[in-house]
Write a protein that holds these residues in place. Structure first.
Motif, PDB file in Angstrom:
ATOM      1  N   LYS A  67       0.829  -1.210   0.000  1.00 29.16           N
ATOM      2  CA  LYS A  67       0.000   0.000   0.000  1.00 29.16           C
ATOM      3  C   LYS A  67       0.866   1.264   0.000  1.00 29.16           C
ATOM      4  O   LYS A  67       0.597   2.212  -0.734  1.00 29.16           O
ATOM      5  CB  LYS A  67      -0.944  -0.010   1.203  1.00 29.16           C
ATOM      6  CG  LYS A  67      -1.952   1.113   1.190  1.00 29.16           C
ATOM      7  CD  LYS A  67      -2.930   0.974   2.346  1.00 29.16           C
ATOM      8  CE  LYS A  67      -3.931   2.118   2.314  1.00 29.16           C
ATOM      9  NZ  LYS A  67      -4.905   2.008   3.413  1.00 29.16           N
ATOM     10  N   THR A  69       4.071   1.494  -0.968  1.00 32.44           N
ATOM     11  CA  THR A  69       4.813   1.548  -2.226  1.00 32.44           C
ATOM     12  C   THR A  69       3.915   2.025  -3.355  1.00 32.44           C
ATOM     13  O   THR A  69       4.339   2.839  -4.185  1.00 32.44           O
ATOM     14  CB  THR A  69       5.419   0.171  -2.554  1.00 32.44           C
ATOM     15  OG1 THR A  69       6.315  -0.187  -1.500  1.00 32.44           O
ATOM     16  CG2 THR A  69       6.175   0.194  -3.868  1.00 32.44           C
ATOM     17  N   LEU A  70       2.682   1.553  -3.369  1.00 33.87           N
ATOM     18  CA  LEU A  70       1.740   2.004  -4.391  1.00 33.87           C
ATOM     19  C   LEU A  70       1.463   3.496  -4.265  1.00 33.87           C
ATOM     20  O   LEU A  70       1.398   4.208  -5.264  1.00 33.87           O
ATOM     21  CB  LEU A  70       0.437   1.207  -4.305  1.00 33.87           C
ATOM     22  CG  LEU A  70      -0.596   1.502  -5.394  1.00 33.87           C
ATOM     23  CD1 LEU A  70      -0.029   1.212  -6.788  1.00 33.87           C
ATOM     24  CD2 LEU A  70      -1.857   0.677  -5.158  1.00 33.87           C
ATOM     25  N   LYS A  71       1.358   3.980  -3.041  1.00 32.13           N
ATOM     26  CA  LYS A  71       1.147   5.419  -2.818  1.00 32.13           C
ATOM     27  C   LYS A  71       2.343   6.217  -3.350  1.00 32.13           C
ATOM     28  O   LYS A  71       2.171   7.211  -4.042  1.00 32.13           O
ATOM     29  CB  LYS A  71       0.933   5.712  -1.338  1.00 32.13           C
ATOM     30  CG  LYS A  71       0.709   7.185  -1.047  1.00 32.13           C
ATOM     31  CD  LYS A  71       0.553   7.452   0.436  1.00 32.13           C
ATOM     32  CE  LYS A  71       0.416   8.955   0.659  1.00 32.13           C
ATOM     33  NZ  LYS A  71       0.445   9.300   2.080  1.00 32.13           N
ATOM     34  N   GLU A  72       3.552   5.771  -3.023  1.00 27.38           N
ATOM     35  CA  GLU A  72       4.753   6.445  -3.533  1.00 27.38           C
ATOM     36  C   GLU A  72       4.780   6.418  -5.061  1.00 27.38           C
ATOM     37  O   GLU A  72       5.076   7.420  -5.701  1.00 27.38           O
ATOM     38  CB  GLU A  72       6.025   5.774  -2.995  1.00 27.38           C
ATOM     39  CG  GLU A  72       6.342   6.070  -1.568  1.00 27.38           C
ATOM     40  CD  GLU A  72       7.578   5.345  -1.087  1.00 27.38           C
ATOM     41  OE1 GLU A  72       8.172   5.822  -0.102  1.00 27.38           O
ATOM     42  OE2 GLU A  72       7.965   4.310  -1.667  1.00 27.38           O
ATOM     43  N   PHE A  73       4.465   5.242  -5.629  1.00 30.83           N
ATOM     44  CA  PHE A  73       4.484   5.126  -7.082  1.00 30.83           C
ATOM     45  C   PHE A  73       3.460   6.061  -7.721  1.00 30.83           C
ATOM     46  O   PHE A  73       3.761   6.737  -8.703  1.00 30.83           O
ATOM     47  CB  PHE A  73       4.231   3.687  -7.542  1.00 30.83           C
ATOM     48  CG  PHE A  73       4.217   3.566  -9.044  1.00 30.83           C
ATOM     49  CD1 PHE A  73       5.405   3.586  -9.749  1.00 30.83           C
ATOM     50  CD2 PHE A  73       3.026   3.491  -9.740  1.00 30.83           C
ATOM     51  CE1 PHE A  73       5.410   3.505 -11.145  1.00 30.83           C
ATOM     52  CE2 PHE A  73       3.014   3.406 -11.128  1.00 30.83           C
ATOM     53  CZ  PHE A  73       4.209   3.416 -11.832  1.00 30.83           C
ATOM     54  N   ASN A  74       2.261   6.097  -7.163  1.00 39.33           N
ATOM     55  CA  ASN A  74       1.231   6.981  -7.711  1.00 39.33           C
ATOM     56  C   ASN A  74       1.660   8.441  -7.655  1.00 39.33           C
ATOM     57  O   ASN A  74       1.492   9.185  -8.622  1.00 39.33           O
ATOM     58  CB  ASN A  74      -0.104   6.783  -6.984  1.00 39.33           C
ATOM     59  CG  ASN A  74      -0.777   5.492  -7.367  1.00 39.33           C
ATOM     60  OD1 ASN A  74      -0.518   4.927  -8.427  1.00 39.33           O
ATOM     61  ND2 ASN A  74      -1.637   4.992  -6.493  1.00 39.33           N
ATOM     62  N   GLN A  75       2.219   8.870  -6.522  1.00 42.54           N
ATOM     63  CA  GLN A  75       2.708  10.245  -6.402  1.00 42.54           C
ATOM     64  C   GLN A  75       3.826  10.492  -7.409  1.00 42.54           C
ATOM     65  O   GLN A  75       3.864  11.527  -8.079  1.00 42.54           O
ATOM     66  CB  GLN A  75       3.231  10.515  -4.993  1.00 42.54           C
ATOM     67  CG  GLN A  75       2.163  10.608  -3.951  1.00 42.54           C
ATOM     68  CD  GLN A  75       2.766  10.780  -2.565  1.00 42.54           C
ATOM     69  OE1 GLN A  75       3.793  10.194  -2.231  1.00 42.54           O
ATOM     70  NE2 GLN A  75       2.110  11.592  -1.754  1.00 42.54           N
ATOM     71  N   PHE A  77       4.491   8.909 -10.230  1.00 42.86           N
ATOM     72  CA  PHE A  77       3.982   8.890 -11.601  1.00 42.86           C
ATOM     73  C   PHE A  77       3.196  10.162 -11.920  1.00 42.86           C
ATOM     74  O   PHE A  77       3.401  10.786 -12.957  1.00 42.86           O
ATOM     75  CB  PHE A  77       3.112   7.650 -11.808  1.00 42.86           C
ATOM     76  CG  PHE A  77       2.760   7.405 -13.247  1.00 42.86           C
ATOM     77  CD1 PHE A  77       3.680   6.803 -14.093  1.00 42.86           C
ATOM     78  CD2 PHE A  77       1.534   7.791 -13.756  1.00 42.86           C
ATOM     79  CE1 PHE A  77       3.379   6.572 -15.430  1.00 42.86           C
ATOM     80  CE2 PHE A  77       1.221   7.573 -15.089  1.00 42.86           C
ATOM     81  CZ  PHE A  77       2.141   6.959 -15.938  1.00 42.86           C
ATOM     82  N   ILE A  78       2.309  10.559 -11.028  1.00 43.10           N
ATOM     83  CA  ILE A  78       1.496  11.764 -11.258  1.00 43.10           C
ATOM     84  C   ILE A  78       2.377  12.999 -11.381  1.00 43.10           C
ATOM     85  O   ILE A  78       2.194  13.818 -12.283  1.00 43.10           O
ATOM     86  CB  ILE A  78       0.437  11.923 -10.147  1.00 43.10           C
ATOM     87  CG1 ILE A  78      -0.650  10.863 -10.317  1.00 43.10           C
ATOM     88  CG2 ILE A  78      -0.177  13.323 -10.156  1.00 43.10           C
ATOM     89  CD1 ILE A  78      -1.572  10.708  -9.131  1.00 43.10           C
ATOM     90  N   ILE A 125       7.898  13.479  -2.757  1.00 40.54           N
ATOM     91  CA  ILE A 125       7.618  12.046  -2.811  1.00 40.54           C
ATOM     92  C   ILE A 125       8.371  11.271  -1.733  1.00 40.54           C
ATOM     93  O   ILE A 125       7.761  10.628  -0.884  1.00 40.54           O
ATOM     94  CB  ILE A 125       7.933  11.469  -4.200  1.00 40.54           C
ATOM     95  CG1 ILE A 125       7.082  12.183  -5.247  1.00 40.54           C
ATOM     96  CG2 ILE A 125       7.647   9.963  -4.229  1.00 40.54           C
ATOM     97  CD1 ILE A 125       7.512  11.946  -6.660  1.00 40.54           C
TER      98      ILE A 125
END
Length: 127
Positions: A67, A69-75, A77-78, A125
Motif C-alpha cells: 500500500k 509503495t503504491l502510494k509512492e508510485f502513484n505520487q 507517476f502523477i 515524494i
C-alpha cells in the motif's frame, strides 16, 4: 555528508535514467516512429526505471508495504507527468519551431527534466 551522498546518487541514477530514455528514444525514432511517440514510450520506461532506483538507492525509502509503495508510485507517476509534458512540449518547440536536430533537442530537454525531477522527488515524494 548524507546530503551530498543523496545528490551524488541522484546524479548517477539520473544519468542512467537519461541513458535509458535517450537510448529507447533513439532506437524508436531510427525505427521510423514519430518523435512524439518515441518520446512517450521512452518516458514510460524511464519513469519505471527511475522510480525503482530513486526509491531504493537514492532516497532509500523504507516503505515496503504494498500500500505504501503504491502510494509512492502513484505520487511519483502523477508528478512525473509534469516532466512528461515539459519533455514533449520542449521537443515539439525545439524540433518543429526551431528546427533543431532531434537528438540534440532530446539531450537539452533531458537536462531540464532531470533538475525538475530531483526537486519534485526530494520535496514531495521520498521525504
Amino acid at each position: 555528508m548524507k546530503k551530498y551522498q543523496e545528490v551524488c546518487s541522484y546524479i548517477i541514477f539520473g544519468i542512467l535514467t537519461t541513458v535509458v530514455n535517450i537510448s529507447i528514444f533513439y532506437v524508436l525514432s531510427k525505427s521510423g516512429f514519430d518523435f512524439k511517440i518515441s518520446t512517450t514510450i521512452a518516458w514510460v520506461i524511464s519513469v519505471l526505471f527511475a522510480f525503482i532506483t530513486n526509491k531504493k538507492y537514492v532516497f532509500k525509502s523504507t516503505e515496503n508495504k504494498p500500500k505504501s509503495t503504491l502510494k509512492e508510485f502513484n505520487q511519483f507517476f502523477i508528478l512525473r507527468i509534469l516532466s512528461y509534458i515539459i519533455d514533449l512540449v520542449s521537443m515539439i518547440l525545439l524540433i518543429n519551431y526551431i528546427s533543431m536536430d532531434v537528438m540534440i533537442a532530446k539531450v537539452i530537454t533531458n537536462i531540464i527534466v532531470i533538475v525538475l525531477n530531483y526537486l519534485i522527488s526530494k520535496k514531495l515524494i521520498f521525504k
